[in-house]
Design a protein around this motif. Structure first.
Motif, PDB file in Angstrom:
ATOM      1  N   VAL A   1       0.832  -1.196   0.000  1.00  0.00           N
ATOM      2  CA  VAL A   1       0.000   0.000   0.000  1.00  0.00           C
ATOM      3  C   VAL A   1       0.869   1.249   0.000  1.00  0.00           C
ATOM      4  CG1 VAL A   1      -1.711   1.296   1.299  1.00  0.00           C
ATOM      5  CG2 VAL A   1      -1.921  -1.159   1.084  1.00  0.00           C
ATOM      6  N   SER A   2       1.950   1.220   0.732  1.00  0.00           N
ATOM      7  CA  SER A   2       2.792   2.408   0.801  1.00  0.00           C
ATOM      8  C   SER A   2       3.442   2.719  -0.529  1.00  0.00           C
ATOM      9  CB  SER A   2       3.856   2.261   1.879  1.00  0.00           C
ATOM     10  OG  SER A   2       4.754   1.242   1.524  1.00  0.00           O
TER      11      SER A   2
ATOM     12  N   ALA B   1      -2.734  11.173   8.710  1.00  0.00           N
ATOM     13  CA  ALA B   1      -2.564  12.622   8.746  1.00  0.00           C
ATOM     14  C   ALA B   1      -1.529  13.087   9.761  1.00  0.00           C
ATOM     15  CB  ALA B   1      -3.913  13.296   9.024  1.00  0.00           C
ATOM     16  N   ASP B   2      -1.429  12.415  10.899  1.00  0.00           N
ATOM     17  CA  ASP B   2      -0.471  12.852  11.920  1.00  0.00           C
ATOM     18  C   ASP B   2       0.888  12.176  11.806  1.00  0.00           C
ATOM     19  OD1 ASP B   2      -0.967  10.317  12.901  1.00  0.00           O
ATOM     20  OD2 ASP B   2      -1.882  10.991  14.781  1.00  0.00           O
ATOM     21  N   GLY B   3       1.051  11.310  10.810  1.00  0.00           N
ATOM     22  CA  GLY B   3       2.329  10.659  10.581  1.00  0.00           C
ATOM     23  C   GLY B   3       2.741   9.669  11.646  1.00  0.00           C
ATOM     24  N   SER B   4       1.782   9.127  12.398  1.00  0.00           N
ATOM     25  CA  SER B   4       2.087   8.243  13.519  1.00  0.00           C
ATOM     26  C   SER B   4       2.442   6.816  13.089  1.00  0.00           C
ATOM     27  CB  SER B   4       0.897   8.193  14.479  1.00  0.00           C
ATOM     28  OG  SER B   4      -0.200   7.547  13.844  1.00  0.00           O
ATOM     29  N   GLY B   5       2.213   6.475  11.851  1.00  0.00           N
ATOM     30  CA  GLY B   5       2.442   5.106  11.411  1.00  0.00           C
ATOM     31  C   GLY B   5       1.220   4.224  11.610  1.00  0.00           C
ATOM     32  N   GLY B   6       0.157   4.765  12.157  1.00  0.00           N
ATOM     33  CA  GLY B   6      -1.114   4.068  12.340  1.00  0.00           C
ATOM     34  C   GLY B   6      -2.240   5.017  12.002  1.00  0.00           C
TER      35      GLY B   6
ATOM     36  N   GLY C   1      -8.369  -0.060  17.512  1.00  0.00           N
ATOM     37  CA  GLY C   1      -8.824   1.257  17.081  1.00  0.00           C
ATOM     38  C   GLY C   1      -7.862   1.931  16.122  1.00  0.00           C
ATOM     39  N   LEU C   2      -6.779   1.260  15.770  1.00  0.00           N
ATOM     40  CA  LEU C   2      -5.800   1.766  14.811  1.00  0.00           C
ATOM     41  C   LEU C   2      -5.654   0.772  13.678  1.00  0.00           C
ATOM     42  CD1 LEU C   2      -2.979   2.828  17.296  1.00  0.00           C
ATOM     43  CD2 LEU C   2      -4.617   4.337  16.179  1.00  0.00           C
ATOM     44  N   VAL C   3      -5.385   1.286  12.505  1.00  0.00           N
ATOM     45  CA  VAL C   3      -5.126   0.418  11.366  1.00  0.00           C
ATOM     46  C   VAL C   3      -3.690   0.644  10.956  1.00  0.00           C
ATOM     47  CG1 VAL C   3      -5.728  -0.151   8.989  1.00  0.00           C
ATOM     48  CG2 VAL C   3      -7.512   0.483  10.598  1.00  0.00           C
ATOM     49  N   THR C   4      -2.898  -0.386  11.083  1.00  0.00           N
ATOM     50  CA  THR C   4      -1.497  -0.300  10.685  1.00  0.00           C
ATOM     51  C   THR C   4      -1.367  -0.573   9.199  1.00  0.00           C
ATOM     52  OG1 THR C   4      -1.063  -2.628  11.088  1.00  0.00           O
ATOM     53  CG2 THR C   4      -0.760  -1.117  12.963  1.00  0.00           C
TER      54      THR C   4
END
Length: 171
Positions: free
Chosen positions: A23-24, A47-52, A75-78
């Protein structure tokens, strides 16, 4: 699904394979996901660049996506979860495509099978058009076109063409 949609999928499958492979690395995937041509999907969603991806980030791009991709329920999608979801979707699409187009059931699609599918889709469209025309002319719905129904249809046809045209002139 119609044959036309199946053939469209056949054209789009390579794009799905690219997306599933990474995907990346995928480029500009669908409306609302990319900032511009060539921008990777995941980074645009993150959007926040957190990696998730948080629920808020996903909701702004695609409502409910987190519920389908969040395999561990945090609650996060990696990136790995998103890749897994896309791989699963691509595999399902490929399987459906092969099932629809593989006339000899050998697990592969030949040029002849694609041509046959195109012809079958064209036949279906012609039959559907003929049925719609018949239904419009068969005013009483009895499954037959009477002389009166035929004449009425001819008049409507000629009216639309400004009195020109030969729609089954009856002598």
């Amino acid at each position: 699904m119609s044959m036309i949609k199946a053939l469209t999928l056949a054209t789009l499958i390579p794009l799905g394979v690219v997306a599933a492979a990474g995907v990346s690395q995928a480029q500009g995937f669908g409306p609302g996901l990319g900032q511009g041509s060539g921008a990777p999907i995941f980074e645009n969603l993150d959007a926040d660049g957190s990696g998730g991806l948080t629920l808020q980030e996903l909701t702004s791009a695609r409502s409910g996506m987190v519920m389908r991709a969040d395999s561990d329920g945090d609650g996060l999608v990696t990136e790995a979860e998103l890749e897994a979801m896309l791989e699963e979707q691509a595999a399902a699409r490929v399987a459906r495509l092969i099932e629809r187009l593989d006339g000899n059931e050998d697990g592969a699609i030949s040029a002849e099978e694609i041509a046959a599918a195109r012809e079958a889709a064209a036949d279906e469209r012609r039959e559907a058009r003929a049925q719609r025309l018949f239904d419009r002319v068969d005013a009483d719905g009895d499954g037959e076109i009477s002389a009166a129904e035929f004449d009425a249809a001819r008049e409507r046809f000629q009216d639309r063409r400004g009195g020109r045209g030969n729609f089954g002139d009856r002598g």
